[in-house]
Enzyme design. Sequence first.
Site, PDB file in Angstrom:
ATOM      1  N   ASP A 207       0.876  -1.181   0.000  1.00 61.50           N
ATOM      2  CA  ASP A 207       0.000   0.000   0.000  1.00 61.50           C
ATOM      3  C   ASP A 207       0.909   1.226   0.000  1.00 61.50           C
ATOM      4  O   ASP A 207       2.129   1.096  -0.190  1.00 61.50           O
ATOM      5  CB  ASP A 207      -0.953  -0.019   1.214  1.00 61.50           C
ATOM      6  CG  ASP A 207      -2.292   0.649   0.903  1.00 61.50           C
ATOM      7  OD1 ASP A 207      -2.270   1.830   0.543  1.00 61.50           O
ATOM      8  OD2 ASP A 207      -3.334  -0.016   1.009  1.00 61.50           O
ATOM      9  N   HIS A 277      -2.951   3.228  -4.631  1.00 61.28           N
ATOM     10  CA  HIS A 277      -2.367   2.748  -3.359  1.00 61.28           C
ATOM     11  C   HIS A 277      -0.938   2.262  -3.565  1.00 61.28           C
ATOM     12  O   HIS A 277      -0.493   1.312  -2.913  1.00 61.28           O
ATOM     13  CB  HIS A 277      -3.225   1.618  -2.762  1.00 61.28           C
ATOM     14  CG  HIS A 277      -4.473   2.128  -2.113  1.00 61.28           C
ATOM     15  ND1 HIS A 277      -4.508   2.602  -0.830  1.00 61.28           N
ATOM     16  CD2 HIS A 277      -5.740   2.253  -2.597  1.00 61.28           C
ATOM     17  CE1 HIS A 277      -5.753   3.005  -0.539  1.00 61.28           C
ATOM     18  NE2 HIS A 277      -6.505   2.805  -1.601  1.00 61.28           N
ATOM     19  N   ASP A 339      -8.615  -0.635  -5.890  1.00 66.56           N
ATOM     20  CA  ASP A 339      -9.520   0.294  -5.211  1.00 66.56           C
ATOM     21  C   ASP A 339      -9.015   1.729  -5.249  1.00 66.56           C
ATOM     22  O   ASP A 339      -7.816   1.973  -5.353  1.00 66.56           O
ATOM     23  CB  ASP A 339      -9.705  -0.132  -3.739  1.00 66.56           C
ATOM     24  CG  ASP A 339      -8.388  -0.204  -2.995  1.00 66.56           C
ATOM     25  OD1 ASP A 339      -7.425  -0.767  -3.559  1.00 66.56           O
ATOM     26  OD2 ASP A 339      -8.299   0.300  -1.864  1.00 66.56           O
ATOM     27  N   GLU A 340      -9.963   2.643  -5.160  1.00 67.92           N
ATOM     28  CA  GLU A 340      -9.699   4.070  -4.921  1.00 67.92           C
ATOM     29  C   GLU A 340      -8.572   4.635  -5.800  1.00 67.92           C
ATOM     30  O   GLU A 340      -7.674   5.309  -5.311  1.00 67.92           O
ATOM     31  CB  GLU A 340      -9.349   4.282  -3.443  1.00 67.92           C
ATOM     32  CG  GLU A 340     -10.462   3.868  -2.499  1.00 67.92           C
ATOM     33  CD  GLU A 340     -10.100   4.000  -1.030  1.00 67.92           C
ATOM     34  OE1 GLU A 340     -10.974   4.374  -0.248  1.00 67.92           O
ATOM     35  OE2 GLU A 340      -8.943   3.719  -0.651  1.00 67.92           O
ATOM     36  N   TRP A 407     -16.818  -3.987  -0.923  1.00 68.09           N
ATOM     37  CA  TRP A 407     -16.473  -3.334   0.346  1.00 68.09           C
ATOM     38  C   TRP A 407     -17.280  -2.090   0.618  1.00 68.09           C
ATOM     39  O   TRP A 407     -17.559  -1.752   1.768  1.00 68.09           O
ATOM     40  CB  TRP A 407     -14.977  -3.012   0.406  1.00 68.09           C
ATOM     41  CG  TRP A 407     -14.488  -1.942  -0.528  1.00 68.09           C
ATOM     42  CD1 TRP A 407     -14.118  -2.117  -1.829  1.00 68.09           C
ATOM     43  CD2 TRP A 407     -14.286  -0.551  -0.241  1.00 68.09           C
ATOM     44  NE1 TRP A 407     -13.706  -0.925  -2.365  1.00 68.09           N
ATOM     45  CE2 TRP A 407     -13.792   0.057  -1.419  1.00 68.09           C
ATOM     46  CE3 TRP A 407     -14.472   0.239   0.889  1.00 68.09           C
ATOM     47  CZ2 TRP A 407     -13.494   1.416  -1.488  1.00 68.09           C
ATOM     48  CZ3 TRP A 407     -14.164   1.603   0.826  1.00 68.09           C
ATOM     49  CH2 TRP A 407     -13.680   2.171  -0.357  1.00 68.09           C
ATOM     50  N   PHE A 433     -13.409  -3.908  10.486  1.00 72.92           N
ATOM     51  CA  PHE A 433     -13.016  -3.889  11.894  1.00 72.92           C
ATOM     52  C   PHE A 433     -12.090  -2.711  12.222  1.00 72.92           C
ATOM     53  O   PHE A 433     -11.615  -2.583  13.337  1.00 72.92           O
ATOM     54  CB  PHE A 433     -12.362  -5.217  12.282  1.00 72.92           C
ATOM     55  CG  PHE A 433     -13.300  -6.406  12.230  1.00 72.92           C
ATOM     56  CD1 PHE A 433     -14.654  -6.248  12.009  1.00 72.92           C
ATOM     57  CD2 PHE A 433     -12.822  -7.691  12.403  1.00 72.92           C
ATOM     58  CE1 PHE A 433     -15.516  -7.330  11.957  1.00 72.92           C
ATOM     59  CE2 PHE A 433     -13.673  -8.787  12.356  1.00 72.92           C
ATOM     60  CZ  PHE A 433     -15.023  -8.611  12.133  1.00 72.92           C
TER      61      PHE A 433
END
Length: 701
Positions: A207, A277, A339-340, A407, A433
């Site tokens: 990441d 990321h 993602d993103e 997600w 979490f």
Amino acid sequence: MCSRTSRSALIILTILLVCSAVAQSASSIAVIPKPARLIQNQGTFSILPDTIILTSSPSIEKAIQLQQMLSTPTGFKFDIAKASSRARSKSVIQLRLDPSLQHLTDEGYTLTVKPNKITISSSANAGLFYGCQTLRQLLPAEIFNNKKTENVNWQIPCVTIEDKPLLKWRGMMLDCSRQFFDAEFVKGYIDNLAIHKINLFHWHLTDDDGWRIEIKGYPKLTELGAWRGDNEVLPPSRGSGAERYGGFYSQDQIREIVKYAADRHIDILPEIDIPGHGRALTASYPEALCAGVDASKSVQGVSQNVLCAGREENFKMLDTMISETAKLFPFEYIHIGGDEVNHGPWSKCPKCKALMEKEGLKNTGQIQNYFIKRMEKIVVSHGKKMIGWNEILHGGELERDTAIMSWIGKGPGIQAAKKGHPVIMTPGPYTYFDMAQARGEKGHWWAGIVTTEKVYSYDPLDIDLPADKIKNIFGVQGCLWSEFLDKPAGQAYFQTFPRLCALAEVAWTPAKDRNWDDFNNRLSQSHLQRLDNLGINYRVPKPAAFIKKGIVTIIPPFEGAKVRYTTDSTEPNKKSTLYNQPFAISDASGLRLKTFIGNRSSTATKGAQRQAAAKWTSKKVSEQFKAVDFDVTDNIDAPGNWHLDFVFKKGSHKLVIKQVELLQDGKTIASDIHQGQAGGAHKNNQYRLPIPNYSPTSKYV
Ligand code: TNX
């Protein structure tokens, strides 16, 4: 008196779910996740110094594992003998492979406990392993101690259990980039997942804040990209300060962890998160970025973290990474993130523009799809299937074999399942979490507060799709992102447990057999003690305090929980007053209370709330607007500005509120007219009702 202005009366909206009766009988039996079928019989089996384990050659490893689980706390030896031998002990635990149990799947098992013999049978070793986990939970909690424990009666109630999992993918993700968790920690974490019959560990290895997997073809990824600090290529971040912080897993360590997990019937899904990321990658190999100056940032506020889509060498690099990763991890999927992604850099880069021209791509969304499709080819060429976060569905189609992790919510997962993609449900509001577990506790907020009860309420199969599409929902997974974990080890466990226990039951036990009160009872009366003995820094649930007419009533989080309190704003400790009955207080603002279990305590609850003024069930509300009365006389005890909050607890319908009026002895004294909503999201759900002239003899409706 008017200075005591802000009060609130809560109306809790509860849409009742009809739950079937709980099958597990005896209160002393508390297995998590709950077995599909369990019958308690008369009598007990006692583990004795001469208890032996019987098995056949293909299951010898399972017998050794059982021996290790039992021998440390009991101090007994547990000889292992071949099932064919004439074992003389009167006390036997047998592990049996039985092909006729294939209908229970490889992970299912039967477990019968009779006074002289325990038999665990399964068609495969995975089922035997899970049978052993269940057996362990039938013993006193001291069986989870990692030292010899005297004076325990190692008795097991006689039972007949037949068990198998609901879902085949029961996962947990740990973000090891934002915080580095060393190999020993990862192994321990895997152990604790296995106890809960979780069968997949999703290892988030790369990441923006650290590259954690050794790639021999690109050594700078870990020489440089695994470290952050003032003098490193990656800036200090995520609580690690100016000093050099980081680490990575060597390929040897990874092989060892993969084997360790496999021994515990856990597959490892590795994730290399691209094309966004990617700051740890681009800090190590800046040539992977788009050319030119670009100051745009990802949603996380990180710049320079997107790989150039028009640079052919990037795909060569990714091919090497995936090739090495594929060799390290036997699991059939590789996760490529997706993602993103901040598309900003692509829209300005000459190479990306040339790529758009060449491939006829109309926008950067299509560049993303181009990138992901190339990844798909790379992953498949190395003999694996691809999986990614739900954004990989943007901008175009993918192979049907490619799996999706949903997600952002359940929606993308439902869409993907409709199209025929395998889906893993990881919706933030239920399975993230890293979300806070209560107000004032650490964690993200974007998906709301995620309590253990909220996790437990999730039903991944409760979606409106035909059976042939529902079967594409492979499973469910918890995710622990680590940007907020500044004390990695302890805090990671605090965030994970006991929410993982709830998730494990969601994944294992059919919805019709799940019941929160029953689960919470098993958790609080037995399982937390097991977690304690395992040394897990789980989150102790907090107590609640309610005040009515100057009297405080404390509600412990579960039956028998010890709650201690102070009234002078100091943190309660083991010597603070133990709550045993309601008490009067003139000002509740200094009230602090905590639950105490063994050596652990919860975070403090501050002050006292007003009791709920009323509760709703779905029967009381209608699809058309209608007026409903509540008598709130008991909740009101002073003049001032009162607030009424509509709070949705559970159910599948939201409530829309048009206006609220307060009547004193039949006469309207206050009204607040605005549309509010209480549901999965609460919108404008607070109503303000001033009471200028309070009278203790009036009736308030
Ligand atoms: C979104 S979920 C992310 C992560 C963050 C997380 C925080 C996903 C695929 N990406 O990078 O850590 O939110 O909750």
